[in-house]
Design a protein around this motif. Structure first.
Motif, short mmCIF file in Angstrom:
data_model
loop_
_atom_site.label_atom_id
_atom_site.label_comp_id
_atom_site.label_asym_id
_atom_site.label_seq_id
_atom_site.Cartn_x
_atom_site.Cartn_y
_atom_site.Cartn_z
N UNK A 199 0.82 -1.22 0.00
CA UNK A 199 0.00 0.00 0.00
C UNK A 199 0.85 1.27 0.00
N UNK A 200 2.10 1.17 0.44
CA UNK A 200 2.98 2.33 0.45
C UNK A 200 3.37 2.76 -0.97
N UNK A 201 3.19 1.87 -1.93
CA UNK A 201 3.50 2.18 -3.33
C UNK A 201 2.26 2.06 -4.20
N UNK A 202 1.09 2.23 -3.57
CA UNK A 202 -0.18 2.12 -4.30
C UNK A 202 -0.29 0.80 -5.06
N UNK A 203 0.23 -0.26 -4.44
CA UNK A 203 0.14 -1.59 -5.03
C UNK A 203 1.24 -1.93 -6.01
N UNK A 204 2.09 -0.96 -6.32
CA UNK A 204 3.16 -1.20 -7.30
C UNK A 204 4.39 -1.78 -6.58
N UNK A 205 4.19 -2.94 -5.97
CA UNK A 205 5.25 -3.64 -5.25
C UNK A 205 4.91 -5.12 -5.25
N UNK A 206 5.93 -5.96 -5.14
CA UNK A 206 5.69 -7.39 -5.12
C UNK A 206 6.22 -7.97 -3.82
N UNK A 207 5.59 -9.03 -3.38
CA UNK A 207 6.03 -9.75 -2.19
C UNK A 207 7.21 -10.63 -2.58
N UNK A 208 8.37 -10.33 -2.05
CA UNK A 208 9.60 -10.98 -2.48
C UNK A 208 9.67 -12.41 -1.95
N UNK A 209 9.71 -13.37 -2.88
CA UNK A 209 9.85 -14.79 -2.57
C UNK A 209 8.80 -15.29 -1.59
N UNK A 210 7.64 -14.68 -1.60
CA UNK A 210 6.55 -15.13 -0.75
C UNK A 210 6.75 -14.84 0.72
N UNK A 211 7.68 -13.96 1.06
CA UNK A 211 7.99 -13.68 2.45
C UNK A 211 7.39 -12.39 2.95
N UNK A 269 8.00 -15.89 -6.40
CA UNK A 269 7.63 -17.27 -6.06
C UNK A 269 7.46 -17.44 -4.56
N UNK A 270 6.35 -18.03 -4.14
CA UNK A 270 6.13 -18.40 -2.75
C UNK A 270 6.58 -19.84 -2.55
N UNK A 271 7.57 -20.03 -1.72
CA UNK A 271 8.13 -21.37 -1.53
C UNK A 271 7.29 -22.18 -0.54
N UNK A 272 7.00 -23.43 -0.86
CA UNK A 272 6.24 -24.27 0.08
C UNK A 272 7.07 -24.58 1.31
N UNK A 273 6.43 -24.96 2.40
CA UNK A 273 7.18 -25.31 3.61
C UNK A 273 8.09 -26.51 3.37
N UNK A 274 9.17 -26.57 4.16
CA UNK A 274 10.03 -27.75 4.14
C UNK A 274 9.38 -28.83 4.97
N UNK A 275 9.09 -29.97 4.36
CA UNK A 275 8.51 -31.11 5.08
C UNK A 275 9.64 -32.03 5.51
N UNK A 276 9.91 -32.06 6.81
CA UNK A 276 11.04 -32.82 7.35
C UNK A 276 10.52 -33.86 8.32
#
Length: 370
Positions: free
Chosen positions: A17-29, A81-88
């Motif tokens: 919202x600080x960039x009026x939506x012109x931003x991406x969530x980096x690596x799903x974090x 890319x949003x990385x899936x959880x590590x299943x250990x």
């Protein structure tokens, strides 16, 4: 003539919202990027650089040579890319927020603790329990020092060092990674309950390690180190340390995939302190977000490294907490998923406060009246 392309996040915001939506969530974090540098390189020379926001990225990518078009699209997709959880096994480690990887060195010549946890299983066990209780999502157990000048360890001795520690950590319910470059040690530790292989040689030291990791279907950390033999710090020559390390990790990722390792099980580490000068380490740390363009979760291992001493009047390894926390926070701000640290309790506290600030930033933006 060979062209290469690199897309590096260089501008960040507390929330979209600080960039009026012109931003991406980096690596799903929990980090949002709104400014990117797109660099075209030809035969080792930088040819052209564009600056853009997400709204303009399509226009920039459309100007690129056909040779790098597909790679550029892949990097742009990887950055989001949003990385899936590590299943250990019974443990699951989410990768949508920073996680803490506690270090347990059971070596007599560790640079960071002077061999404190070698030769006394009870002391090592107590330390492992303390790290898990403090909030470590994962324990990284190693039986061979990889500091500059360290002597190689016979595989059988390395196994004897790490197996009790692995067994104790697993018994306590901890997720364990085995820090080794030998297939025999990997196999023994995995049999004892370890769930991840962390190879500082990126599966190069032992010709059997790639096949083993592929067969065991376990996650693997591939770390950059320039040396090919026992001295992983040797042969360090870079034209541009950032782009050279990026290309090297890409090649090791692709070699692992070709060897049968599933892409979703590959984690990358830029290898801070391995065959790199202070200036080169700082360059990598300042540009960590670039490595998300490779499309894999990232590990940052900068805790207590010599560079901290170099920047703080040669403080000894056991007096580098402040610098270690600063570098851990740099990793969090870069969207790194796994922070490999010695001081778990303090880093977990720093992470929790950092996460609180990030969460609050998504709802505290003041809007002007319509």
């Amino acid at each position: 003539m060979r062209d290469r392309i690199y897309i590096q996040p260089i501008g960040f915001a507390p929330g979209p919202q600080h960039e009026d939506g012109d931003a991406v969530r980096l690596a799903g974090g929990m980090v949002y990027a709104h400014r990117f540098a797109v660099l075209l390189r030809r035969d080792g020379a930088n040819i052209q650089r564009w600056l853009t926001s997400p709204e303009g990225i399509a226009n920039v990518l459309g100007q690129l040579p056909d040779e790098v078009g597909a790679e550029a699209e892949a990097q742009w997709s990887n950055l989001r890319m949003a990385h899936p959880p590590l299943a250990l096994g019974e443990r699951t480690i989410r990768l949508d927020q920073p996680q803490i990887m506690g270090i347990l060195n059971v070596t007599p010549d560790s640079f960071s603790d002077g061999g404190r946890y070698h030769g006394d299983e009870q002391v090592a066990r107590s330390h492992a329990a303390a790290m898990l209780e403090a909030g470590a999502a994962l324990l990284d157990i190693g039986g061979e020092s990889t500091r500059p000048g360290a002597k190689p360890v016979w595989e059988g001795e390395e196994i004897e060092r790490v197996l009790p520690a692995v067994a104790h950590a697993v018994q306590m319910g901890g997720a364990v990674s085995i820090d080794t470059r030998r297939a025999g040690v990997m196999a023994a530790a995995l049999d004892a309950g370890a769930a991840i292989v962390n190879d500082v040689s990126a599966l190069r030291s032992d010709p059997q390690s790639l096949e083993l990791v592929a067969q065991r279907e376990c996650p693997v950390v591939l770390m950059h180190a320039p040396g090919k033999g026992d001295d992983l710090h040797a042969d360090a020559r870079y034209d541009d340390v950032l782009l050279d390390v990026f290309d090297w990790l890409k090649e090791r990722r692709d070699a692992a995939i070709k060897g049968g390792v599933a892409r979703e099980r590959i984690i990358l580490d830029p290898g801070i302190g391995f065959g790199k000068s202070l200036a080169e380490n700082l360059a990598l740390l300042n540009a960590l977000p670039l490595f998300h363009a490779l499309g894999q979760p990232l590990v940052l291992g900068a805790s207590r490294k010599r560079m901290i001493g170099a920047l703080s009047n040669e403080a000894p390894a056991d007096d580098r907490l402040g610098g270690s926390l600063t570098l851990a926070l740099a990793g969090m701000n870069a969207g790194v998923q796994l922070l490999r640290v010695h001081d778990v309790r303090e880093t977990v506290q720093a992470r929790n406060v950092w996460r609180g600030l990030r969460d609050a930033a998504l709802t505290d933006f003041a809007h002007l009246p319509d």
